[in-house]
Design a protein around this motif. Structure first.
Motif, PDB file in Angstrom:
ATOM      1  N   VAL A 173       0.842  -1.203   0.000  1.00 40.52           N
ATOM      2  CA  VAL A 173       0.000   0.000   0.000  1.00 40.52           C
ATOM      3  C   VAL A 173       0.876   1.252   0.000  1.00 40.52           C
ATOM      4  O   VAL A 173       0.621   2.209  -0.747  1.00 40.52           O
ATOM      5  CB  VAL A 173      -0.968  -0.003   1.205  1.00 40.52           C
ATOM      6  CG1 VAL A 173      -1.619   1.362   1.397  1.00 40.52           C
ATOM      7  CG2 VAL A 173      -2.021  -1.078   1.028  1.00 40.52           C
ATOM      8  N   MET A 174       1.935   1.261   0.796  1.00 43.43           N
ATOM      9  CA  MET A 174       2.814   2.424   0.844  1.00 43.43           C
ATOM     10  C   MET A 174       3.568   2.594  -0.481  1.00 43.43           C
ATOM     11  O   MET A 174       3.820   3.724  -0.907  1.00 43.43           O
ATOM     12  CB  MET A 174       3.793   2.317   2.011  1.00 43.43           C
ATOM     13  CG  MET A 174       3.126   2.465   3.368  1.00 43.43           C
ATOM     14  SD  MET A 174       2.149   3.970   3.554  1.00 43.43           S
ATOM     15  CE  MET A 174       3.395   5.218   3.390  1.00 43.43           C
ATOM     16  N   ALA A 175       3.925   1.496  -1.129  1.00 44.02           N
ATOM     17  CA  ALA A 175       4.587   1.605  -2.436  1.00 44.02           C
ATOM     18  C   ALA A 175       3.649   2.243  -3.454  1.00 44.02           C
ATOM     19  O   ALA A 175       4.051   3.125  -4.220  1.00 44.02           O
ATOM     20  CB  ALA A 175       5.041   0.226  -2.913  1.00 44.02           C
ATOM     21  N   LEU A 176       2.393   1.810  -3.451  1.00 45.84           N
ATOM     22  CA  LEU A 176       1.414   2.395  -4.368  1.00 45.84           C
ATOM     23  C   LEU A 176       1.167   3.870  -4.039  1.00 45.84           C
ATOM     24  O   LEU A 176       1.074   4.706  -4.938  1.00 45.84           O
ATOM     25  CB  LEU A 176       0.106   1.611  -4.326  1.00 45.84           C
ATOM     26  CG  LEU A 176       0.177   0.180  -4.867  1.00 45.84           C
ATOM     27  CD1 LEU A 176      -1.130  -0.557  -4.607  1.00 45.84           C
ATOM     28  CD2 LEU A 176       0.509   0.192  -6.343  1.00 45.84           C
ATOM     29  N   ALA A 177       1.076   4.192  -2.751  1.00 44.99           N
ATOM     30  CA  ALA A 177       0.855   5.581  -2.348  1.00 44.99           C
ATOM     31  C   ALA A 177       2.031   6.460  -2.764  1.00 44.99           C
ATOM     32  O   ALA A 177       1.830   7.582  -3.232  1.00 44.99           O
ATOM     33  CB  ALA A 177       0.634   5.665  -0.835  1.00 44.99           C
ATOM     34  N   SER A 178       3.249   5.949  -2.628  1.00 40.17           N
ATOM     35  CA  SER A 178       4.402   6.761  -3.013  1.00 40.17           C
ATOM     36  C   SER A 178       4.474   6.944  -4.525  1.00 40.17           C
ATOM     37  O   SER A 178       4.909   7.993  -5.002  1.00 40.17           O
ATOM     38  CB  SER A 178       5.700   6.143  -2.481  1.00 40.17           C
ATOM     39  OG  SER A 178       5.974   4.914  -3.105  1.00 40.17           O
ATOM     40  N   MET A 179       4.005   5.950  -5.283  1.00 38.46           N
ATOM     41  CA  MET A 179       3.994   6.091  -6.744  1.00 38.46           C
ATOM     42  C   MET A 179       3.021   7.179  -7.181  1.00 38.46           C
ATOM     43  O   MET A 179       3.195   7.778  -8.239  1.00 38.46           O
ATOM     44  CB  MET A 179       3.642   4.763  -7.408  1.00 38.46           C
ATOM     45  CG  MET A 179       4.761   3.755  -7.324  1.00 38.46           C
ATOM     46  SD  MET A 179       4.545   2.203  -8.214  1.00 38.46           S
ATOM     47  CE  MET A 179       2.834   1.943  -8.372  1.00 38.46           C
ATOM     48  N   LEU A 180       2.009   7.447  -6.390  1.00 39.93           N
ATOM     49  CA  LEU A 180       1.066   8.520  -6.696  1.00 39.93           C
ATOM     50  C   LEU A 180       1.510   9.861  -6.120  1.00 39.93           C
ATOM     51  O   LEU A 180       1.393  10.893  -6.771  1.00 39.93           O
ATOM     52  CB  LEU A 180      -0.322   8.173  -6.155  1.00 39.93           C
ATOM     53  CG  LEU A 180      -1.012   6.969  -6.774  1.00 39.93           C
ATOM     54  CD1 LEU A 180      -2.290   6.649  -6.015  1.00 39.93           C
ATOM     55  CD2 LEU A 180      -1.296   7.210  -8.237  1.00 39.93           C
ATOM     56  N   ALA A 181       2.034   9.849  -4.905  1.00 41.99           N
ATOM     57  CA  ALA A 181       2.349  11.095  -4.209  1.00 41.99           C
ATOM     58  C   ALA A 181       3.608  11.768  -4.737  1.00 41.99           C
ATOM     59  O   ALA A 181       3.652  12.996  -4.825  1.00 41.99           O
ATOM     60  CB  ALA A 181       2.488  10.835  -2.709  1.00 41.99           C
ATOM     61  N   ILE A 182       4.629  11.005  -5.082  1.00 42.85           N
ATOM     62  CA  ILE A 182       5.882  11.611  -5.519  1.00 42.85           C
ATOM     63  C   ILE A 182       5.688  12.440  -6.782  1.00 42.85           C
ATOM     64  O   ILE A 182       6.074  13.608  -6.817  1.00 42.85           O
ATOM     65  CB  ILE A 182       6.995  10.556  -5.663  1.00 42.85           C
ATOM     66  CG1 ILE A 182       7.399  10.059  -4.283  1.00 42.85           C
ATOM     67  CG2 ILE A 182       8.198  11.117  -6.401  1.00 42.85           C
ATOM     68  CD1 ILE A 182       8.324   8.882  -4.283  1.00 42.85           C
ATOM     69  N   PRO A 183       5.072  11.912  -7.831  1.00 43.12           N
ATOM     70  CA  PRO A 183       4.853  12.774  -9.006  1.00 43.12           C
ATOM     71  C   PRO A 183       3.972  13.982  -8.688  1.00 43.12           C
ATOM     72  O   PRO A 183       4.215  15.083  -9.195  1.00 43.12           O
ATOM     73  CB  PRO A 183       4.167  11.856 -10.015  1.00 43.12           C
ATOM     74  CG  PRO A 183       4.542  10.490  -9.600  1.00 43.12           C
ATOM     75  CD  PRO A 183       4.678  10.534  -8.109  1.00 43.12           C
ATOM     76  N   TRP A 184       2.982  13.813  -7.848  1.00 46.11           N
ATOM     77  CA  TRP A 184       2.089  14.911  -7.495  1.00 46.11           C
ATOM     78  C   TRP A 184       2.879  16.035  -6.827  1.00 46.11           C
ATOM     79  O   TRP A 184       2.687  17.214  -7.152  1.00 46.11           O
ATOM     80  CB  TRP A 184       0.983  14.399  -6.576  1.00 46.11           C
ATOM     81  CG  TRP A 184      -0.012  15.446  -6.186  1.00 46.11           C
ATOM     82  CD1 TRP A 184      -1.008  15.964  -6.961  1.00 46.11           C
ATOM     83  CD2 TRP A 184      -0.095  16.106  -4.928  1.00 46.11           C
ATOM     84  NE1 TRP A 184      -1.716  16.911  -6.255  1.00 46.11           N
ATOM     85  CE2 TRP A 184      -1.173  17.002  -4.993  1.00 46.11           C
ATOM     86  CE3 TRP A 184       0.620  16.006  -3.746  1.00 46.11           C
ATOM     87  CZ2 TRP A 184      -1.543  17.807  -3.933  1.00 46.11           C
ATOM     88  CZ3 TRP A 184       0.249  16.810  -2.688  1.00 46.11           C
ATOM     89  CH2 TRP A 184      -0.823  17.697  -2.787  1.00 46.11           C
ATOM     90  N   LEU A 185       3.775  15.686  -5.898  1.00 49.28           N
ATOM     91  CA  LEU A 185       4.586  16.695  -5.225  1.00 49.28           C
ATOM     92  C   LEU A 185       5.581  17.342  -6.178  1.00 49.28           C
ATOM     93  O   LEU A 185       5.782  18.560  -6.160  1.00 49.28           O
ATOM     94  CB  LEU A 185       5.334  16.070  -4.040  1.00 49.28           C
ATOM     95  CG  LEU A 185       4.471  15.636  -2.858  1.00 49.28           C
ATOM     96  CD1 LEU A 185       5.295  14.834  -1.866  1.00 49.28           C
ATOM     97  CD2 LEU A 185       3.826  16.823  -2.187  1.00 49.28           C
ATOM     98  N   VAL A 186       6.222  16.550  -7.025  1.00 52.01           N
ATOM     99  CA  VAL A 186       7.244  17.060  -7.939  1.00 52.01           C
ATOM    100  C   VAL A 186       6.639  18.011  -8.964  1.00 52.01           C
ATOM    101  O   VAL A 186       7.216  19.051  -9.278  1.00 52.01           O
ATOM    102  CB  VAL A 186       7.974  15.884  -8.627  1.00 52.01           C
ATOM    103  CG1 VAL A 186       8.783  16.340  -9.821  1.00 52.01           C
ATOM    104  CG2 VAL A 186       8.862  15.169  -7.622  1.00 52.01           C
ATOM    105  N   VAL A 187       5.468  17.695  -9.463  1.00 51.00           N
ATOM    106  CA  VAL A 187       4.826  18.515 -10.493  1.00 51.00           C
ATOM    107  C   VAL A 187       4.372  19.856  -9.923  1.00 51.00           C
ATOM    108  O   VAL A 187       4.363  20.860 -10.620  1.00 51.00           O
ATOM    109  CB  VAL A 187       3.646  17.738 -11.122  1.00 51.00           C
ATOM    110  CG1 VAL A 187       2.770  18.621 -11.970  1.00 51.00           C
ATOM    111  CG2 VAL A 187       4.179  16.590 -11.950  1.00 51.00           C
ATOM    112  N   ARG A 188       4.053  19.904  -8.643  1.00 50.75           N
ATOM    113  CA  ARG A 188       3.562  21.143  -8.030  1.00 50.75           C
ATOM    114  C   ARG A 188       4.666  22.134  -7.692  1.00 50.75           C
ATOM    115  O   ARG A 188       4.388  23.282  -7.379  1.00 50.75           O
ATOM    116  CB  ARG A 188       2.786  20.797  -6.768  1.00 50.75           C
ATOM    117  CG  ARG A 188       1.515  20.020  -7.091  1.00 50.75           C
ATOM    118  CD  ARG A 188       0.654  19.905  -5.915  1.00 50.75           C
ATOM    119  NE  ARG A 188       0.452  21.247  -5.395  1.00 50.75           N
ATOM    120  CZ  ARG A 188      -0.312  21.537  -4.379  1.00 50.75           C
ATOM    121  NH1 ARG A 188      -0.941  20.594  -3.768  1.00 50.75           N
ATOM    122  NH2 ARG A 188      -0.443  22.765  -3.950  1.00 50.75           N
TER     123      ARG A 188
END
Length: 128
Positions: A14-29
């Motif tokens: 679950v944490m691996a999936l969450a990080s795959m979503l959160a990291i791009p979201w943070l980087v793009v912002r």
């Protein structure tokens, strides 16, 4: 320890999936000059902002613990630890972020993510 193994594995996935979503979201912002400021401005915080600060740092603590667990369990431990550092606030954080982003491979990877979302590349951090 064996009864905990399936639960810990599930948490790792679950944490691996969450990080795959959160990291791009943070980087793009991030703004393109995010790492080119001499220091972070300090703003007055109202009670709501302090509450959000506490929630943000509590989330960072959870991510840090999960990242440490993922170093020995399935998942992206290093990326989750980096994400915890990015979400949290502590003295010297900005200096650490700039040092990490000065590494050519890290900056190249972050800019690859930004290109995929049609965002301009981050500026190379300058020595300030």
């Amino acid at each position: 320890m064996e009864p905990w193994l399936p639960a810990l594995t599930a948490i790792g996935v679950v944490m691996a999936l969450a990080s795959m979503l959160a990291i791009p979201w943070l980087v793009v912002r991030m703004p393109v000059d995010y790492f080119n400021q001499p220091e972070r401005p300090v703003h007055y915080r109202d009670p709501l902002a302090w509450g959000l600060w506490v929630i943000r740092n509590a989330l960072a603590l959870v991510l840090l613990v999960a990242g440490l667990l993922m170093l020995v369990l399935p998942g992206q431990g290093i990326l989750t630890i980096v994400m915890a550092l990015m979400v949290s606030t502590f003295p010297g954080k900005y200096r650490i972020e700039r040092a990490i982003m000065r590494r050519p491979g890290v900056l190249r990877s972050v800019n690859w993510i930004r290109r995929r979302y049609r965002k301009p590349a981050l500026n190379q951090p300058r020595d300030i």
